[in-house]
Design an enzyme around this catalytic site. Structure first.
Site, short mmCIF file in Angstrom:
data_model
loop_
_atom_site.label_atom_id
_atom_site.label_comp_id
_atom_site.label_asym_id
_atom_site.label_seq_id
_atom_site.Cartn_x
_atom_site.Cartn_y
_atom_site.Cartn_z
N TYR A 99 -22.85 10.76 28.05
CA TYR A 99 -22.78 9.95 26.82
C TYR A 99 -21.51 10.26 26.01
O TYR A 99 -21.53 10.14 24.78
CB TYR A 99 -24.03 10.20 25.97
N PHE A 107 -26.59 8.76 15.87
CA PHE A 107 -27.80 9.10 16.63
C PHE A 107 -27.52 10.03 17.81
O PHE A 107 -28.43 10.36 18.58
CB PHE A 107 -28.50 7.82 17.13
N ARG A 135 -28.53 -4.37 34.91
CA ARG A 135 -28.46 -4.43 33.43
C ARG A 135 -29.38 -5.55 32.92
O ARG A 135 -30.06 -5.40 31.91
CB ARG A 135 -27.02 -4.69 32.97
N THR A 141 -30.32 -3.03 24.97
CA THR A 141 -30.45 -1.62 24.54
C THR A 141 -31.59 -1.44 23.54
O THR A 141 -32.37 -0.49 23.63
CB THR A 141 -29.13 -1.16 23.88
N ARG A 152 -37.16 -2.80 29.54
CA ARG A 152 -37.28 -2.41 28.12
C ARG A 152 -38.14 -3.40 27.34
O ARG A 152 -38.89 -3.02 26.44
CB ARG A 152 -35.88 -2.29 27.51
N HIS A 165 -32.18 4.12 31.81
CA HIS A 165 -30.72 3.98 31.71
C HIS A 165 -30.23 3.16 32.91
O HIS A 165 -30.73 3.31 34.01
CB HIS A 165 -30.04 5.35 31.75
P1 IDP Z 1 -27.39 1.27 26.95
O1 IDP Z 1 -28.34 2.40 27.31
O2 IDP Z 1 -28.09 -0.05 26.89
O3 IDP Z 1 -26.16 1.23 27.83
P2 IDP Z 1 -25.74 2.46 24.87
O4 IDP Z 1 -25.11 1.73 23.74
O5 IDP Z 1 -24.85 2.95 25.96
O6 IDP Z 1 -26.89 1.53 25.46
O7 IDP Z 1 -26.55 3.68 24.25
C1 IDP Z 1 -27.04 4.71 25.07
C2 IDP Z 1 -28.42 5.10 24.60
O8 IDP Z 1 -28.33 5.60 23.26
C3 IDP Z 1 -29.41 3.95 24.49
O9 IDP Z 1 -30.00 3.59 25.70
C4 IDP Z 1 -30.43 4.53 23.52
O10 IDP Z 1 -31.26 5.49 24.19
C5 IDP Z 1 -29.51 5.31 22.57
N1 IDP Z 1 -29.20 4.50 21.39
C6 IDP Z 1 -28.31 3.49 21.29
N2 IDP Z 1 -28.26 2.98 20.05
C7 IDP Z 1 -29.13 3.72 19.33
C8 IDP Z 1 -29.54 3.70 17.95
O11 IDP Z 1 -29.09 2.88 17.14
N3 IDP Z 1 -30.48 4.61 17.58
C9 IDP Z 1 -31.00 5.54 18.43
N4 IDP Z 1 -30.64 5.60 19.73
C10 IDP Z 1 -29.72 4.69 20.17
MG MG Z 2 -24.55 2.52 28.00
#
Ligand code: IDP
Ligand code: MG
Length: 200
Positions: A99, A107, A135, A141, A152, A165
């Site tokens: 990450y 977060f 995806r 997300t 999801r 993920h």
């Molecule tokens: P993704 O998993 O759909 O690729 P990303 O933006 O890469 O999304 O974010 C990684 C992970 O971070 C998300 O799957 C989720 O678990 C967490 N996440 C993303 N945005 C938030 C938020 O606004 N609050 C809390 N956790 C978040």
């Molecule tokens: Mg991502």
């Protein structure tokens, strides 16, 4: 001995497996390129086929809620091929790499604590357009915006506990697969129904 007997049973039903006898019997796959695309030689001609790979991981909430089987089933049913699978408690070091683009997000620390709270099931899936298709299968997300029918959208309600993920690009998939798996963790195998799910 047991492995050899299993091998002969498998080759009875799927003669193409014979090509990989040496690697199956040694317990390890044919040498594989790491990454989002792996070159592997088709059986109909000597022209190498190019396959796409992605990282899918069932997050700790998905494992705790016993959703691993249902998530695997969706990818199998879609026609993708599982080439790597492991259950682990991910370290903070691994997750901070995974990450790295989110390090400045508010977060980020709660994300790391959630992701280290229990076991994760990490998988590598292979198939035509698997990065983009997975995806779509996983969904938005934020589960509140995810379509019904996506993982999801069907299994979660809050962005902080979104079950699964999926790599978001070919480059991301390559980076993540190398992070979570060693080259010899991945198995290059011929699926008996391969010609039923694509034209190669
Ligand atoms: P993704 O998993 O759909 O690729 P990303 O933006 O890469 O999304 O974010 C990684 C992970 O971070 C998300 O799957 C989720 O678990 C967490 N996440 C993303 N945005 C938030 C938020 O606004 N609050 C809390 N956790 C978040
Ligand atoms: Mg991502």
């Amino acid at each position: 001995m047991l492995r050899r007997r299993l091998f002969h049973t498998l080759t009875h039903f799927c003669p193409r497996i014979q090509q990989t006898e040496t690697s199956l019997l040694s317990g390890f796959p044919c040498p594989l390129q790491h990454g989002h695309r792996s070159a592997w030689h088709g059986t109909k001609s000597d022209v190498p086929d190019v396959r796409e790979r992605t990282l899918i991981a069932v997050k700790p909430d998905g494992v705790q809620r016993r959703l691993v089987g249902q998530i695997i089933q969706r990818f199998e049913q879609r026609g993708f091929k599982l080439v790597g699978l492991k259950m682990l408690k991910a370290s903070e070091d691994l997750l901070s790499e995974h990450y790295c683009e989110l390090r400045t997000k508010p977060f980020y620390h709660s994300l790391l604590s959630y992701m280290t709270s229990g076991p994760v099931v990490a998988m590598v899936w292979e198939g035509h357009n698997v990065v983009q298709t997975s995806r779509i299968m996983v969904g938005h997300t934020n589960p509140a915006e995810a379509q019904t029918g996506t993982v999801r959208g069907d299994f979660s309600t809050h962005v902080s506990r979104n079950v699964v993920h999926a790599s978001d690009s070919l480059e991301g998939a390559q980076r993540e697969i190398q992070l979570w798996f060693q080259a010899n963790d991945l198995l290059d195998w011929d699926c008996c129904d391969q010609t039923s799910t694509s034209d190669v």
